[in-house]
Design a protein around this motif. Structure first.
Motif, PDB file in Angstrom:
ATOM      1  N   HIS A  67       0.814  -1.220   0.000  1.00  0.00           N
ATOM      2  CA  HIS A  67       0.000   0.000   0.000  1.00  0.00           C
ATOM      3  C   HIS A  67       0.847   1.269   0.000  1.00  0.00           C
ATOM      4  CE1 HIS A  67      -3.438  -2.540   0.337  1.00  0.00           C
ATOM      5  NE2 HIS A  67      -3.206  -2.913   1.580  1.00  0.00           N
ATOM      6  N   GLU A  68       1.671   1.382  -1.017  1.00  0.00           N
ATOM      7  CA  GLU A  68       2.465   2.596  -1.198  1.00  0.00           C
ATOM      8  C   GLU A  68       1.593   3.724  -1.756  1.00  0.00           C
ATOM      9  OE1 GLU A  68       2.068   1.171  -5.298  1.00  0.00           O
ATOM     10  OE2 GLU A  68       2.202   0.231  -3.329  1.00  0.00           O
ATOM     11  N   THR A  69       2.085   4.939  -1.671  1.00  0.00           N
ATOM     12  CA  THR A  69       1.418   6.101  -2.262  1.00  0.00           C
ATOM     13  C   THR A  69       2.361   6.739  -3.273  1.00  0.00           C
ATOM     14  OG1 THR A  69       0.171   6.518  -0.228  1.00  0.00           O
ATOM     15  CG2 THR A  69       0.326   8.320  -1.823  1.00  0.00           C
ATOM     16  N   LEU A  70       1.982   6.655  -4.547  1.00  0.00           N
ATOM     17  CA  LEU A  70       2.819   7.186  -5.618  1.00  0.00           C
ATOM     18  C   LEU A  70       2.234   8.498  -6.142  1.00  0.00           C
ATOM     19  CD1 LEU A  70       3.607   3.995  -7.717  1.00  0.00           C
ATOM     20  CD2 LEU A  70       5.288   5.435  -6.587  1.00  0.00           C
ATOM     21  N   PRO A  71       3.088   9.433  -6.530  1.00  0.00           N
ATOM     22  CA  PRO A  71       2.566  10.646  -7.181  1.00  0.00           C
ATOM     23  C   PRO A  71       1.930  10.278  -8.517  1.00  0.00           C
ATOM     24  CG  PRO A  71       4.966  10.551  -7.327  1.00  0.00           C
ATOM     25  CD  PRO A  71       4.553   9.447  -6.404  1.00  0.00           C
ATOM     26  N   GLU A  72       0.936  11.042  -8.928  1.00  0.00           N
ATOM     27  CA  GLU A  72       0.175  10.721 -10.139  1.00  0.00           C
ATOM     28  C   GLU A  72       1.063  10.629 -11.368  1.00  0.00           C
ATOM     29  OE1 GLU A  72      -3.580  12.543 -12.729  1.00  0.00           O
ATOM     30  OE2 GLU A  72      -3.138  13.298 -10.711  1.00  0.00           O
ATOM     31  N   GLU A  73       2.075  11.484 -11.456  1.00  0.00           N
ATOM     32  CA  GLU A  73       2.927  11.469 -12.647  1.00  0.00           C
ATOM     33  C   GLU A  73       3.740  10.176 -12.760  1.00  0.00           C
ATOM     34  OE1 GLU A  73       4.989  14.072  -9.479  1.00  0.00           O
ATOM     35  OE2 GLU A  73       2.964  13.741 -10.268  1.00  0.00           O
ATOM     36  N   ALA A  74       3.960   9.483 -11.639  1.00  0.00           N
ATOM     37  CA  ALA A  74       4.726   8.241 -11.676  1.00  0.00           C
ATOM     38  C   ALA A  74       3.911   7.070 -12.182  1.00  0.00           C
ATOM     39  CB  ALA A  74       5.274   7.921 -10.284  1.00  0.00           C
ATOM     40  N   THR A  75       2.596   7.151 -12.134  1.00  0.00           N
ATOM     41  CA  THR A  75       1.741   6.052 -12.580  1.00  0.00           C
ATOM     42  C   THR A  75       1.228   6.248 -13.993  1.00  0.00           C
ATOM     43  OG1 THR A  75      -0.250   7.084 -11.651  1.00  0.00           O
ATOM     44  CG2 THR A  75       1.002   5.604 -10.214  1.00  0.00           C
ATOM     45  N   SER A  76       1.571   7.364 -14.614  1.00  0.00           N
ATOM     46  CA  SER A  76       1.126   7.632 -15.976  1.00  0.00           C
ATOM     47  C   SER A  76       1.792   6.668 -16.950  1.00  0.00           C
ATOM     48  CB  SER A  76       1.475   9.073 -16.363  1.00  0.00           C
ATOM     49  OG  SER A  76       1.360   9.262 -17.755  1.00  0.00           O
ATOM     50  N   CYS A  92       8.116   3.261  -1.650  1.00  0.00           N
ATOM     51  CA  CYS A  92       7.975   1.898  -1.129  1.00  0.00           C
ATOM     52  C   CYS A  92       8.835   1.610   0.097  1.00  0.00           C
ATOM     53  CB  CYS A  92       8.312   0.890  -2.226  1.00  0.00           C
ATOM     54  SG  CYS A  92       7.130   0.858  -3.585  1.00  0.00           S
ATOM     55  N   GLU A  93       9.818   2.451   0.367  1.00  0.00           N
ATOM     56  CA  GLU A  93      10.756   2.130   1.440  1.00  0.00           C
ATOM     57  C   GLU A  93      10.058   1.908   2.774  1.00  0.00           C
ATOM     58  OE1 GLU A  93      14.801   3.877   3.607  1.00  0.00           O
ATOM     59  OE2 GLU A  93      13.799   5.027   2.017  1.00  0.00           O
ATOM     60  N   ALA A  94       9.264   2.875   3.220  1.00  0.00           N
ATOM     61  CA  ALA A  94       8.622   2.758   4.531  1.00  0.00           C
ATOM     62  C   ALA A  94       7.559   1.660   4.560  1.00  0.00           C
ATOM     63  CB  ALA A  94       8.026   4.101   4.943  1.00  0.00           C
ATOM     64  N   PRO A  95       6.618   1.598   3.588  1.00  0.00           N
ATOM     65  CA  PRO A  95       5.613   0.528   3.645  1.00  0.00           C
ATOM     66  C   PRO A  95       6.205  -0.864   3.485  1.00  0.00           C
ATOM     67  CG  PRO A  95       5.352   1.835   1.646  1.00  0.00           C
ATOM     68  CD  PRO A  95       6.310   2.571   2.518  1.00  0.00           C
ATOM     69  N   PHE A  96       7.289  -1.000   2.721  1.00  0.00           N
ATOM     70  CA  PHE A  96       7.947  -2.310   2.623  1.00  0.00           C
ATOM     71  C   PHE A  96       8.509  -2.714   3.977  1.00  0.00           C
ATOM     72  CE2 PHE A  96      12.075  -4.494   2.194  1.00  0.00           C
ATOM     73  CZ  PHE A  96      11.613  -5.714   1.712  1.00  0.00           C
ATOM     74  N   ARG A  97       9.173  -1.758   4.665  1.00  0.00           N
ATOM     75  CA  ARG A  97       9.748  -2.069   5.977  1.00  0.00           C
ATOM     76  C   ARG A  97       8.653  -2.497   6.962  1.00  0.00           C
ATOM     77  NH1 ARG A  97      11.010   2.680   7.661  1.00  0.00           N
ATOM     78  NH2 ARG A  97      12.783   2.915   6.254  1.00  0.00           N
ATOM     79  N   GLU A  98       7.531  -1.794   6.912  1.00  0.00           N
ATOM     80  CA  GLU A  98       6.430  -2.123   7.820  1.00  0.00           C
ATOM     81  C   GLU A  98       5.832  -3.491   7.495  1.00  0.00           C
ATOM     82  OE1 GLU A  98       3.750   1.109   7.351  1.00  0.00           O
ATOM     83  OE2 GLU A  98       5.137   2.591   8.198  1.00  0.00           O
ATOM     84  N   ALA A  99       5.642  -3.777   6.194  1.00  0.00           N
ATOM     85  CA  ALA A  99       5.078  -5.077   5.802  1.00  0.00           C
ATOM     86  C   ALA A  99       6.023  -6.209   6.176  1.00  0.00           C
ATOM     87  CB  ALA A  99       4.786  -5.083   4.306  1.00  0.00           C
ATOM     88  N   LEU A 100       7.313  -5.999   5.974  1.00  0.00           N
ATOM     89  CA  LEU A 100       8.287  -7.025   6.330  1.00  0.00           C
ATOM     90  C   LEU A 100       8.291  -7.253   7.840  1.00  0.00           C
ATOM     91  CD1 LEU A 100      10.538  -8.915   5.351  1.00  0.00           C
ATOM     92  CD2 LEU A 100      12.148  -7.008   5.623  1.00  0.00           C
ATOM     93  N   ALA A 101       8.220  -6.175   8.618  1.00  0.00           N
ATOM     94  CA  ALA A 101       8.210  -6.304  10.078  1.00  0.00           C
ATOM     95  C   ALA A 101       7.002  -7.094  10.556  1.00  0.00           C
ATOM     96  CB  ALA A 101       8.230  -4.921  10.727  1.00  0.00           C
ATOM     97  N   SER A 102       5.886  -6.958   9.831  1.00  0.00           N
ATOM     98  CA  SER A 102       4.673  -7.671  10.238  1.00  0.00           C
ATOM     99  C   SER A 102       4.800  -9.174  10.067  1.00  0.00           C
ATOM    100  CB  SER A 102       3.470  -7.155   9.437  1.00  0.00           C
ATOM    101  OG  SER A 102       3.526  -7.608   8.090  1.00  0.00           O
TER     102      SER A 102
END
Length: 418
Positions: A67-76, A92-102
């Motif tokens: 559940h990352e949050t990307l700027p709109e221009e990156a998903t175009s 992705c850095e922070a949400p990846f770390r959190e998902a891995l910790a879980s």
């Protein structure tokens, strides 16, 4: 043992984190199926951007969105690929770390997508030095190093440096979809550079055939399997397969010259023209130039590539030289016509043409006459016949690698020892 068979659960879990592009997702999930078949639990952390659809094809793997949050221009669809990679990396850095910790403490290791590990800082060579060889990276020249035309060179070098530094600081090893016969010296260099083991576990699409078949149906495009019946009607080694992969695109002028060159070559061809193939086109699937004789060709929006390359009617592959396509072509003994577009494709193309001798370069001067000449040279010329013989030799070695499993077995032992 393929991806449909399971060994008893060892209690060890491996986390996979692929980049959200088809060419990265497919081999990573094939690896996951192989590890699961050997008793390891596998969790796939994935982005919401280009998220895989796991339910139908990979029931043996656990899929966990970050559940990352990307700027709109990156998903175009028109996003600059380096800017997109940098945005993905930051988001992705922070949400990846959190998902891995879980998932802790049951995780034995995480396998994180790690391309761009070579040729640091060399992509910004001056034009006049593009033909110079790069010391210790033979057969590469400066022009063959990783690049993305139109992007900021400093941004690209910065991204490569961050990936390489993170691998040196944190990695316990490297998993590479390759086999010793084609990259033994490169694997040794990786091990020396990182002071960590490198596991050549390829070709993954043959070691995990069930997962490879699922991958062709699971991502961005559904394959048109009617092309296989069309191939059945052609003699052995007579058809040129043309595909520039799932991401690469070309300008309208290049597309038109491709079409006119193919039509003028006199060689039968199967051409994948997927939505988005032509940069800036108003239509999803661009129309062919008017007045062409396409009677020798068949055009499809997507093809079951591994089945196509294995078909006896295929005599050559016009490819962007993405690594999956390159490895699949090598495995089937199919010589290549190289048209690299960006990133590692220029590196792969140089190996195809000058290290292994199983392909021709199309070159940067691109017109219909040169296209037709290159197609005929590969498909019916003496030079193409020599390359086909070399490709057959590599096919034997690739099949021998697929028949044995020491690398994947050694990887499993290493994971269980961590």
């Amino acid at each position: 043992m393929d991806g449909q068979e399971r060994a008893p659960h060892t209690g060890r879990r491996v986390v996979l984190f692929p980049l959200p592009f088809q060419g990265h997702l497919s081999p990573m999930l094939q690896l996951g199926a192989l590890l699961r078949a050997r008793g390891l639990a596998v969790a796939v952390l994935h982005t919401d951007f280009n998220a895989p659809d796991p339910g139908r094809s990979y029931p043996e793997l656990d899929f966990v969105p970050i559940h990352e949050t990307l700027p709109e221009e990156a998903t175009s669809p028109d996003a600059d690929i380096v800017a997109q990679l940098l945005a993905l990396n930051a988001a992705c850095e922070a949400p990846f770390r959190e998902a891995l910790a879980s998932l802790l403490p049951d995780v034995a290791c995480a396998v994180v997508d790690g391309q761009f590990y070579a040729a640091l800082g060399a992509a910004a060579k001056a034009d006049e030095r593009l033909e110079e060889p790069v010391p210790e990276l033979e057969p590469l020249r400066a022009r063959d190093l990783i690049r993305v035309d139109g992007c900021d060179a400093d941004a690209l070098c910065g991204f490569i440096t961050r990936v390489a530094d993170a691998m040196r600081a944190s990695a316990s090893g490297v998993v590479v979809n390759t086999f010793d016969a084609i990259e033994v010296s490169e694997l040794a260099k990786i091990q020396t550079e990182l002071s960590q083991p490198a596991f050549a576990v390829g070709p993954l699409h043959k070691l995990s055939p069930a997962a490879a078949t699922a991958a062709e149906h699971n991502f961005l495009h559904a394959p048109d399997r009617s092309c296989l019946a069309w191939l059945d009607a052609h003699p052995p080694r007579s058809v040129l397969y043309v595909s520039l992969g799932s991401v690469a695109c070309v300008d309208r002028g290049v597309f038109d010259e491709m079409a006119r060159g193919l039509a003028g070559s006199g060689v039968p061809f199967l051409w994948v023209i997927r939505p988005g193939s032509v940069r800036g086109a108003a239509e999803d699937v661009p129309p062919l130039p008017a007045g062409l004789d396409m009677s020798r060709g068949k055009v499809v929006p997507w093809a079951p590539q591994t089945d196509v390359l294995a078909h006896p009617a295929i005599g050559g592959f016009w490819t962007h030289c993405g690594w999956n396509s390159t490895l699949e072509s090598v495995y089937e003994g199919v010589p290549m016509l190289a048209q690299p577009c960006f990133a590692d494709q220029t590196v792969n193309a140089r190996y195809v043409t000058h290290q292994w001798g199983v392909g021709l370069e199309l070159g940067e001067v691109f017109d219909r006459e040169r296209v037709a000449e290159a197609v005929r040279k590969l498909m019916v010329g003496q030079e193409g016949a020599v390359m086909r013989a070399r490709a057959s030799d590599l096919k034997i070695q690739a099949n021998q690698s697929a028949a044995a499993t020491p690398a994947i077995d050694n990887l499993v032992k290493y994971i269980c020892s961590l």
